[in-house]
Design an enzyme around this catalytic site. Sequence first.
Site, PDB file in Angstrom:
ATOM      1  N   CYS A  30       8.019   1.563   6.634  1.00  0.00           N
ATOM      2  CA  CYS A  30       8.044   0.317   7.676  1.00  0.00           C
ATOM      3  C   CYS A  30       9.345   0.566   8.382  1.00  0.00           C
ATOM      4  O   CYS A  30       9.593  -0.071   9.709  1.00  0.00           O
ATOM      5  CB  CYS A  30       8.386  -0.795   6.614  1.00  0.00           C
ATOM      6  SG  CYS A  30       9.657  -0.686   5.585  1.00  0.00           S
ATOM      7  N   GLY A  43       3.705  -5.675   4.138  1.00  0.00           N
ATOM      8  CA  GLY A  43       2.345  -5.029   4.623  1.00  0.00           C
ATOM      9  C   GLY A  43       2.627  -5.150   6.015  1.00  0.00           C
ATOM     10  O   GLY A  43       3.320  -5.497   6.729  1.00  0.00           O
ATOM     11  N   SER A  44       1.165  -5.327   6.423  1.00  0.00           N
ATOM     12  CA  SER A  44       1.058  -5.496   8.020  1.00  0.00           C
ATOM     13  C   SER A  44       1.507  -6.930   8.525  1.00  0.00           C
ATOM     14  O   SER A  44       1.345  -8.025   7.891  1.00  0.00           O
ATOM     15  CB  SER A  44      -0.655  -5.382   8.042  1.00  0.00           C
ATOM     16  OG  SER A  44      -1.284  -6.411   7.780  1.00  0.00           O
ATOM     17  N   GLU A  71       3.571  -1.768  16.801  1.00  0.00           N
ATOM     18  CA  GLU A  71       3.510  -0.698  15.627  1.00  0.00           C
ATOM     19  C   GLU A  71       2.308   0.175  15.620  1.00  0.00           C
ATOM     20  O   GLU A  71       1.210  -0.499  15.216  1.00  0.00           O
ATOM     21  CB  GLU A  71       3.985  -1.305  14.331  1.00  0.00           C
ATOM     22  CG  GLU A  71       4.318  -0.255  12.979  1.00  0.00           C
ATOM     23  CD  GLU A  71       4.522  -0.714  11.927  1.00  0.00           C
ATOM     24  OE1 GLU A  71       5.035  -0.040  10.975  1.00  0.00           O
ATOM     25  OE2 GLU A  71       4.197  -1.907  11.821  1.00  0.00           O
ATOM     26  N   SER A  78       0.921  -1.328  -0.006  1.00  0.00           N
ATOM     27  CA  SER A  78       0.159   0.030   0.053  1.00  0.00           C
ATOM     28  C   SER A  78       0.731   1.347  -0.029  1.00  0.00           C
ATOM     29  O   SER A  78       0.470   2.288  -0.632  1.00  0.00           O
ATOM     30  CB  SER A  78      -0.860  -0.004   1.142  1.00  0.00           C
ATOM     31  OG  SER A  78      -0.232   0.068   2.457  1.00  0.00           O
ATOM     32  N   ASN A  79       1.973   1.307   0.703  1.00  0.00           N
ATOM     33  CA  ASN A  79       2.596   2.521   0.899  1.00  0.00           C
ATOM     34  C   ASN A  79       3.754   2.756  -0.074  1.00  0.00           C
ATOM     35  O   ASN A  79       4.292   3.777  -0.189  1.00  0.00           O
ATOM     36  CB  ASN A  79       3.390   2.395   2.365  1.00  0.00           C
ATOM     37  CG  ASN A  79       4.191   1.347   2.608  1.00  0.00           C
ATOM     38  OD1 ASN A  79       4.032   0.308   1.933  1.00  0.00           O
ATOM     39  ND2 ASN A  79       5.217   1.572   3.648  1.00  0.00           N
ATOM     40  N   LYS A 139      -0.763  -9.935  -7.304  1.00  0.00           N
ATOM     41  CA  LYS A 139      -1.711  -9.459  -6.793  1.00  0.00           C
ATOM     42  C   LYS A 139      -1.805  -8.014  -6.519  1.00  0.00           C
ATOM     43  O   LYS A 139      -1.258  -7.645  -5.422  1.00  0.00           O
ATOM     44  CB  LYS A 139      -2.168 -10.390  -5.548  1.00  0.00           C
ATOM     45  CG  LYS A 139      -3.667 -10.478  -5.172  1.00  0.00           C
ATOM     46  CD  LYS A 139      -4.496  -9.396  -4.815  1.00  0.00           C
ATOM     47  CE  LYS A 139      -4.192  -8.933  -3.579  1.00  0.00           C
ATOM     48  NZ  LYS A 139      -4.776  -7.391  -3.119  1.00  0.00           N
ATOM     49  N   HIS A 161      -2.231  -4.354  -5.521  1.00  0.00           N
ATOM     50  CA  HIS A 161      -2.903  -3.565  -4.304  1.00  0.00           C
ATOM     51  C   HIS A 161      -4.269  -2.860  -4.740  1.00  0.00           C
ATOM     52  O   HIS A 161      -4.034  -1.785  -5.648  1.00  0.00           O
ATOM     53  CB  HIS A 161      -1.879  -2.637  -3.504  1.00  0.00           C
ATOM     54  CG  HIS A 161      -2.397  -2.478  -2.126  1.00  0.00           C
ATOM     55  ND1 HIS A 161      -3.436  -1.577  -1.654  1.00  0.00           N
ATOM     56  CD2 HIS A 161      -1.992  -3.133  -0.949  1.00  0.00           C
ATOM     57  CE1 HIS A 161      -3.793  -1.575  -0.588  1.00  0.00           C
ATOM     58  NE2 HIS A 161      -2.782  -2.606   0.209  1.00  0.00           N
ATOM     59  N   GLU A 208       7.525  -9.355   4.670  1.00  0.00           N
ATOM     60  CA  GLU A 208       8.200  -7.832   5.584  1.00  0.00           C
ATOM     61  C   GLU A 208       7.150  -7.455   6.271  1.00  0.00           C
ATOM     62  O   GLU A 208       6.220  -6.817   5.388  1.00  0.00           O
ATOM     63  CB  GLU A 208       8.893  -7.185   4.468  1.00  0.00           C
ATOM     64  CG  GLU A 208       9.766  -6.037   5.327  1.00  0.00           C
ATOM     65  CD  GLU A 208       9.200  -4.904   5.319  1.00  0.00           C
ATOM     66  OE1 GLU A 208       8.134  -4.503   6.371  1.00  0.00           O
ATOM     67  OE2 GLU A 208       8.957  -4.272   4.469  1.00  0.00           O
TER      68      GLU A 208
END
Length: 527
Positions: A301, A240-241, A392, A157-158, A183, A185, A264
């Site tokens: 991140c 991602g998360s 986080e 996403s970022n 895939k 985002h 990650e």
Amino acid sequence: MITGKNYIGNVLSSIGKNTFKTFNPQLNKENKVVHTEASLIEIEKAVELAEEAFFSYKKVLGLEKSKFLLEIANEIENLGDELLDTYVNESGLTKERAMVERTRTIFQLQSFAELVKKGDWVEASIDTGNEDRKPNPKPDIRKMLVPIGPIVVFGASNFPLAYSTAGGDTASALASGCPVIVKSHPMHAGTGELVASAIIKAAETTGMPNGVFSNLNSKGIEVGETLVKHPKVKAVGFTGSFKGGRALYDLASQREEPIPVFAEMGSVNPVIILPNAVKHKSTFWAKQYASSIALGSGQFCTNPGLILGIKSNSLTKFIRNLGEEIIKIEPSCMLHPTIIGAYEKQSNEAKLEEGVTTVAIQNKEVLKNYGKQIIVTVEGETFLQNKKLHQEVFGPFSIVVQCENKAQLTKIIRNLEGQLTGTIISEGDDAVEFENSIELLKNKVGRLIFNGVSTGVEVCNSMVHGGPYPASTDSRFTAVGVNSIKRWVRPFSYQNWPNNLLPSELKNENPLQISREINGEKTMAKI
């Protein structure tokens, strides 16, 4: 032109029934293009094409793969302002940031192109045979790294470019000889389609097999789950998360044939500001860290979300200075309403935890979807007892922990989870005096920074972007730099194989002129 369709190999397709639109957080409204989620039929076709492509693509020589990767870079450049404008409209990030990220994406592709052109990365190793050896003849054994098969990459996403469609995971997998299914985002599906079109065009221009790349749209989790569970998929790349990465890891582990998931999953990136540094350069480091925490609205991140120091008047001054500096910085737009919603929820929950004191919060009026910077502080013992404070908060948020003494600092470091980075802020003999604490921190992180900030991940051979779990699912590998190619390969040996049937990397003549290890010695010589 953005169509909202999926790339199933080199064919645009949209036979699915589920649709969605991306969102412009700056304007706080949906973008116009309707994107169609990939159907089960399209997923199956993409994977079948990838498997078919693998059997020819894995044999493509490094020089040809290099041309392919360079052509992808050229085609991304050729997308021009359409790519940059779409990036901005789907992310809320600036055009300057889009240009920086495009440059990084192109550089990554060029780096892998140079790597595979040179060819040494396969780590060719030859132990020649000896039929006269007693009591048993010695066999001829030759080893090299080989690609493992179709890879699924999840866009981040970022980072709509550098960690997404043609980002580091895709570039490294294609360099290794593995076809890629992205895939895409859902927050930047238009950006993803444009980049996918560049990859497809490059594949056709350089004669790569159809199916070497596909790009699938999805707003929900079903497409991703189906891909990870598909028996023909051999590995997964994810940025991602923690929740998302762990879910994919568990799915892959539960397959009849488990596969690796290189995820990650974020980090609080602890910073230890040592006594002499906080005493002599409090104002300097407060300004540096305010800028780092607020950079990109904290959506990195490697954002420094945790600062550890030992109680003193100097640390109190540092905390005050950090608060003063953070509110001087203009808030910036976050990626999506769901992102800022999660940030506001998590930061508010952290502020309300017992023993937490708010040092500074940006209270000026801001536009919708803009993240307000927050600094809080807490006593060391409270931090040790409350694991919620260890997690986080994705956004411009940081917590300063005031440790009672060196022993408590050491205890806190020992109790931290795995992290992407750690930072030591030192002055004079600080680093020597706190050597044990630093050694402990090394066991918790993938990269240790001295007198700097964690934000910013240089793309180079020596970079490690990964760390002990839960920062990543396998701390032996990096997600950044050319060594990230090693995630998509396995060692393979040939024993007593006829020279004419060996791959070029292992033939006696060394036709590729690469460096090899022959009977324990590095050389480019023929046999």
